[in-house]
Design an enzyme around this catalytic site. Structure first.
Site, PDB file in Angstrom:
ATOM      1  N   GLU A 276       0.793  -1.169  -0.121  1.00 42.96           N
ATOM      2  CA  GLU A 276      -0.066   0.040   0.083  1.00 42.96           C
ATOM      3  C   GLU A 276       0.916   1.418   0.004  1.00 42.96           C
ATOM      4  O   GLU A 276       0.391   2.344  -0.728  1.00 42.96           O
ATOM      5  CB  GLU A 276      -0.795  -0.007   1.327  1.00 42.96           C
TER       6      GLU A 276
ATOM      7  N   ARG B 164       0.698   3.762  -3.277  1.00 36.53           N
ATOM      8  CA  ARG B 164       0.165   5.181  -3.303  1.00 36.53           C
ATOM      9  C   ARG B 164       1.357   6.124  -3.046  1.00 36.53           C
ATOM     10  O   ARG B 164       1.131   7.125  -3.497  1.00 36.53           O
ATOM     11  CB  ARG B 164      -0.720   4.930  -1.931  1.00 36.53           C
TER      12      ARG B 164
ATOM     13  N   ASP C 299      -5.333 -10.074  -8.081  1.00 39.46           N
ATOM     14  CA  ASP C 299      -5.409  -9.289  -9.146  1.00 39.46           C
ATOM     15  C   ASP C 299      -4.199  -8.491  -9.837  1.00 39.46           C
ATOM     16  O   ASP C 299      -3.988  -8.839 -11.264  1.00 39.46           O
ATOM     17  CB  ASP C 299      -6.383  -8.057  -8.819  1.00 39.46           C
TER      18      ASP C 299
ATOM     19  N   GLU D 210     -11.891   0.235 -10.604  1.00 35.46           N
ATOM     20  CA  GLU D 210     -11.487  -0.508 -11.695  1.00 35.46           C
ATOM     21  C   GLU D 210     -12.341  -0.620 -12.856  1.00 35.46           C
ATOM     22  O   GLU D 210     -12.057  -0.716 -14.007  1.00 35.46           O
ATOM     23  CB  GLU D 210     -11.701  -2.064 -10.852  1.00 35.46           C
TER      24      GLU D 210
END
Length: 632
Positions: free
Chosen positions: A221, A225, A365, A534
């Protein structure tokens, strides 16, 4: 099926030639020779004389009629007649009107998308300014971003996330001001200099100190980010010929220096691990790292760090960042897979996969996303030998088509399911909203970022590319219907699909008018919406590649639903607890990715395709754009 033509069957059968005009002399001759006049007039010399006189008289009328018609403007000659033209015909001509009746003149056939008006009888089609509409809609997205930022600035500046309903901030991502960094490059792309100045000033004044003092953060993360946001801000500040080189805020080197400082501490996750698989968590203040409580790392997390570390090495000149990150993908190359598909957990202690759960939703994913994107980023490097990434991607997509793709009942929506117990176990018709990254990834992998039209023209698409592109469009349709099937027009976090083996009654999305109300099943625990990006990400990529306007229209419908149900008057936007009921209950959370991803992709979807072209930029999994190697 095409629309019916604007003429009657009588016209179609007239002369058996709906597009051929009959000769004027043919009309006169046939009428004279087949009428009673023929039998009566040819019986005497006087009749013959009168008949010849009549023919010459009509011929004269025809010539004067044609000369008059030729004087009409070109536009009128294409089907628009004026009152003056009809006055040319004399009374005698009117009495013989039936004798030289002409085949009907058909209006021009227009494409369904072309709305034509004839201004001042010019006869030239005038197309409406389509781009003006999309420019206005892009401005709406820009205003939404400003509203979201205003709430964050007012109630949560410096915190990771805004709680817009209760009007305060919360640190859920390590306390590095994640919203500030995540939103910065979006503001740059939108040209919001005031926001860029505010965010940049905060980063320059506070972020370095926080990195040195804060405790535990998640490697993945923080990389996608914060590190990703700093690196894209550095690029867009003008150093690498970004979108706008006149941005306000600190000098670009400030972003780069802080990025290196952060990355040096994150590297401990790699160097502390006994294998090529990094630990999941890092203690920033002492640059130490440790595994998650269960000892495992998520497959998607450890394989979705490479775009960021590769770009940092490229602009800093220090290869250590790329070297550590690329070891992970090189290790994945050696591991056993199921038709290119991999389980969602891996052990940093053994370097082996753990369990058999295969899915393209959470924890799986972005592994597949980064295979193709890292290859695109690095393929121009001479002697790089990164073709194994593309080979792994192609094998995985074949596995997706073979093992995970099914169609729903009764309307055959194409969806991607899961294999919770591996390829030998049962199939689950469960699809996370997170899986909606896949249409965009498939399209990107097929054309490598150029338009489908250009790829076809240059004969660049293989049969497998065309298969993947078709699957991309089918899945994008499904992802959009996950929105339109609900009462709010917003998608749930997770959907199930009606199949021959699975169906639950009474769990539809609430929109009874939807054609797919019986195809999509939404369980009560899965009905929340987190403002995820998404689907609009894939709509953006598919629009860029296919140029099909429907993807813009779908994106606009989604944006309108966000505006209607998630906007908070005092500032910001909020997640929802249940998208199937009206009014929806608010969850009181604005995720950083709403500013960093969702609004960015919508803005780009509605804008000019020359901005951030997909053959020149690759977006990380948090929508931070990096220039592709040969464009750096």
């Amino acid at each position: 099926m095409s629309k019916s033509l604007p003429y009657s069957m009588k016209d179609v059968h007239y002369d058996n030639a709906k597009f051929r005009h009959r000769s004027f002399f043919k009309v006169i001759t046939q009428n004279l020779l087949t009428s009673n006049m023929k039998r009566e007039c040819v019986s005497c010399s006087t009749g013959k004389f009168l008949g010849l006189l009549m023919i010459f008289g009509l011929a004269y009328l025809m010539l004067t009629h044609e000369n008059s018609r030729d004087s009409v403007s070109d536009g009128l000659g294409k089907g628009i007649r004026t009152n003056e033209e009809h006055k040319v015909v004399t009374d005698v001509g009117i009495r013989f009107k039936k004798l030289f009746r002409r085949a009907p003149r058909l209006p021009p056939r227009l494409s369904p998308d072309e709305k034509v008006s004839y201004s001042n009888f010019t006869g030239k089609p005038i197309k409406p300014n389509v781009e003006a509409k999309w420019n206005a809609r892009q401005q709406n997205v820009k205003e939404a971003f400003t509203h979201a930022w205003s709430g964050y600035k007012k109630f949560a500046m410096g915190y990771d996330e805004l709680m817009p309903v209760s009007q305060h901030g919360v640190d859920g991502l390590g306390g590095l001001g994640a919203t500030v960094v995540d939103a910065l490059d979006t503001a740059m792309i939108m040209g919001l200099d005031e926001v860029v100045s505010e965010a940049g000033s905060w980063i320059e004044s506070h972020l370095l100190e926080r990195i040195s003092q804060k405790g535990q953060v998640n490697l993945f993360e923080t990389t996608i980010r914060v590190l990703g946001g700093l690196l894209s801000a550095y690029h867009l500040s003008g150093v690498d010929q970004g979108v706008n080189s006149a941005h306000k805020g600190p000098k670009p080197t400030i972003y780069l220096d802080i990025a290196k400082h952060l990355a040096n501490r994150l590297l401990s996750a790699f160097t502390s691990s006994p294998t090529a698989i990094p630990f999941s968590d890092v203690m920033l203040h002492d640059s130490s790292a440790h595994p998650a409580p269960d000892g495992l790392s998520s497959t998607s997390e450890v394989s979705s760090l490479q775009l960021e570390f590769n770009y940092l090495s490229a602009i800093s000149g220090d290869p250590k960042y790329s070297t550590e990150a690329m070891k992970v993908l090189a290790h994945f190359k050696t591991l056993p897979k199921v038709e290119g598909l991999v389980p969602i957990y891996i052990s940093p202690h053994s370097g082996e996969f753990s369990g058999e759960n295969i899915r393209l939703g959470s924890r799986g994913d972005s592994y597949y996303e980064y295979l193709i994107k890292v290859w695109l980023q690095l393929r121009a490097i001479q002697d790089g030998n990164f073709t194994y990434l593309y080979d792994m991607y192609e094998e995985a997509m074949r596995g997706v088509r073979h093992l995970l793709v099914q169609k729903s009942i009764p309307n055959e929506l194409v969806f991607v399911g899961e294999l919770p117990y591996g390829s030998k176990g049962s199939f689950s018709p469960k699809m996370d909203h997170l899986v909606c990254f896949l249409p965009g990834t498939l399209a990107l992998g097929a054309t490598k970022g150029i338009t489908k039209e250009k790829a076809m023209k240059d004969n660049l698409l293989t049969f497998e590319d065309l298969q993947n592109l078709k699957l991309a469009e089918d899945l994008a349709k499904t992802c959009f219907e996950m929105y339109s099937v609900t009462s709010t027009g917003l998608a749930p976090e997770i959907a199930y699909f009606h199949t021959e083996e699975y169906f639950e009654d009474g769990l539809d999305g609430g929109n009874k008018s939807s054609e797919y109300v019986n195809d999509i099943i939404i369980k009560r625990a899965d009905r929340h919406n987190l403002l995820r990006p998404e689907t609009v990400e894939s709509l953006f990529v598919l629009y860029r590649i296919t140029q099909d306007q429907k993807y813009r229209e779908w994106g606009w419908q989604i944006f309108e639903s966000f505006e209607k149900y998630t906007k908070v008057d005092s500032g910001g936007y909020t997640s929802l607890d249940d998208v199937t009921t009206l009014p929806p209950q608010r969850r009181d959370k604005m995720e950083t990715f709403f500013l960093g991803e969702t609004l960015k992709y919508l803005y780009l979807l509605f804008g000019d395709s020359s901005v951030m072209p997909l053959d020149k930029y690759v977006f990380n999994t948090e929508a931070h754009p990096f220039p592709i190697k040969d464009a750096i």
